[in-house]
Scaffold this motif. Structure first.
Motif, PDB file in Angstrom:
ATOM      1  N   ALA A 162     -38.727 -73.873   1.623  1.00  0.00           N
ATOM      2  CA  ALA A 162     -39.172 -75.067   0.897  1.00  0.00           C
ATOM      3  C   ALA A 162     -40.248 -74.750  -0.128  1.00  0.00           C
ATOM      4  N   LYS A 163     -40.965 -73.650   0.058  1.00  0.00           N
ATOM      5  CA  LYS A 163     -42.017 -73.269  -0.889  1.00  0.00           C
ATOM      6  C   LYS A 163     -41.453 -72.912  -2.259  1.00  0.00           C
ATOM      7  N   THR A 164     -40.163 -72.554  -2.312  1.00  0.00           N
ATOM      8  CA  THR A 164     -39.558 -72.192  -3.592  1.00  0.00           C
ATOM      9  C   THR A 164     -39.125 -73.420  -4.399  1.00  0.00           C
ATOM     10  N   LEU A 165     -39.063 -74.576  -3.747  1.00  0.00           N
ATOM     11  CA  LEU A 165     -38.669 -75.812  -4.429  1.00  0.00           C
ATOM     12  C   LEU A 165     -39.855 -76.418  -5.166  1.00  0.00           C
ATOM     13  N   PRO A 166     -39.575 -77.148  -6.255  1.00  0.00           N
ATOM     14  CA  PRO A 166     -40.675 -77.842  -6.936  1.00  0.00           C
ATOM     15  C   PRO A 166     -41.297 -78.894  -6.015  1.00  0.00           C
ATOM     16  N   ARG A 167     -42.583 -79.116  -6.153  1.00  0.00           N
ATOM     17  CA  ARG A 167     -43.323 -80.056  -5.307  1.00  0.00           C
ATOM     18  C   ARG A 167     -42.711 -81.456  -5.365  1.00  0.00           C
ATOM     19  N   GLN A 168     -42.128 -81.856  -6.488  1.00  0.00           N
ATOM     20  CA  GLN A 168     -41.557 -83.197  -6.648  1.00  0.00           C
ATOM     21  C   GLN A 168     -40.430 -83.450  -5.649  1.00  0.00           C
ATOM     22  N   CYS A 169     -39.692 -82.403  -5.279  1.00  0.00           N
ATOM     23  CA  CYS A 169     -38.585 -82.568  -4.324  1.00  0.00           C
ATOM     24  C   CYS A 169     -39.134 -83.009  -2.972  1.00  0.00           C
ATOM     25  N   ASP A 171     -42.071 -84.401  -2.363  1.00  0.00           N
ATOM     26  CA  ASP A 171     -42.659 -85.739  -2.505  1.00  0.00           C
ATOM     27  C   ASP A 171     -41.589 -86.822  -2.487  1.00  0.00           C
ATOM     28  N   PHE A 172     -40.479 -86.569  -3.162  1.00  0.00           N
ATOM     29  CA  PHE A 172     -39.379 -87.530  -3.210  1.00  0.00           C
ATOM     30  C   PHE A 172     -38.814 -87.774  -1.801  1.00  0.00           C
TER      31      PHE A 172
END
Length: 176
Positions: A162-169, A171-172
């Protein structure tokens, strides 16, 4: 709560009586579990956690086959404050955790020969090759099967991924 019982419908309890009934039921259920473990093979799963008061606890979960109901049962055996007690039996070292676990089983005359499986997270004090809880279990119970808990491993893998995903994902998903 009990539409089919006139007696139960008339039952009223306040906090004190309800607390005492819950404690007594808990004691009866725990004693019943201890009796089952005396005559059944079982595995133990442990995990340490810290509550909101910063107290560290060791949760001990037991799994066994209930011959009466022909099902596998999972029950909480105990919840131990690992920093409470005398100075030599306090903390989360492999030695202390081993002593506490064996103490519980011996205090209730549960044969160690019935203890056939163990699982926990991969912490070094629990699963390390030397001076850990699992190394002591292997030494004391040569036939025991020991596993690192797959749930902890999957959680660690998914957290790293999950650390590789953008923070917005993240948060969404939390907002949904």
């Amino acid at each position: 709560m009990f539409p089919d019982s006139v007696i139960a419908q008339g039952l009223e309890m306040k906090r004190t009586k309800c607390t005492e009934i819950a404690k007594n039921l808990g004691t009866c259920m725990t004693n019943d579990l201890f009796e089952k473990l005396k005559s059944n093979l079982f595995s133990i799963i442990i995990d340490e956690s810290t509550d909101v008061t910063a107290s560290k606890f060791l949760t001990i979960i037991v799994k066994y086959f209930d011959f009466k109901n022909c099902t596998i049962k999972t029950r909480m055996l105990d919840l131990i404050d690992i920093y409470e007690g005398n100075a030599e039996n306090v903390g989360s070292s492999g030695e202390v955790l081993f002593k506490k676990l064996i103490e519980i089983l011996e205090a209730h005359q549960i044969p160690l020969s019935n203890f056939i499986g163990f699982a926990a997270d991969g912490a070094s004090n629990v699963m390390g090759a030397f001076d850990s809880l699992s190394s002591r279990l292997k030494e004391t119970l040569p036939g025991i099967t020991i596993f690192k808990c797959i749930c902890h491993s999957i959680n660690l893998c998914s957290s790293e991924a999950a650390k590789t995903l953008p923070r917005q994902c993240e948060d969404f998903i939390r907002n949904v």
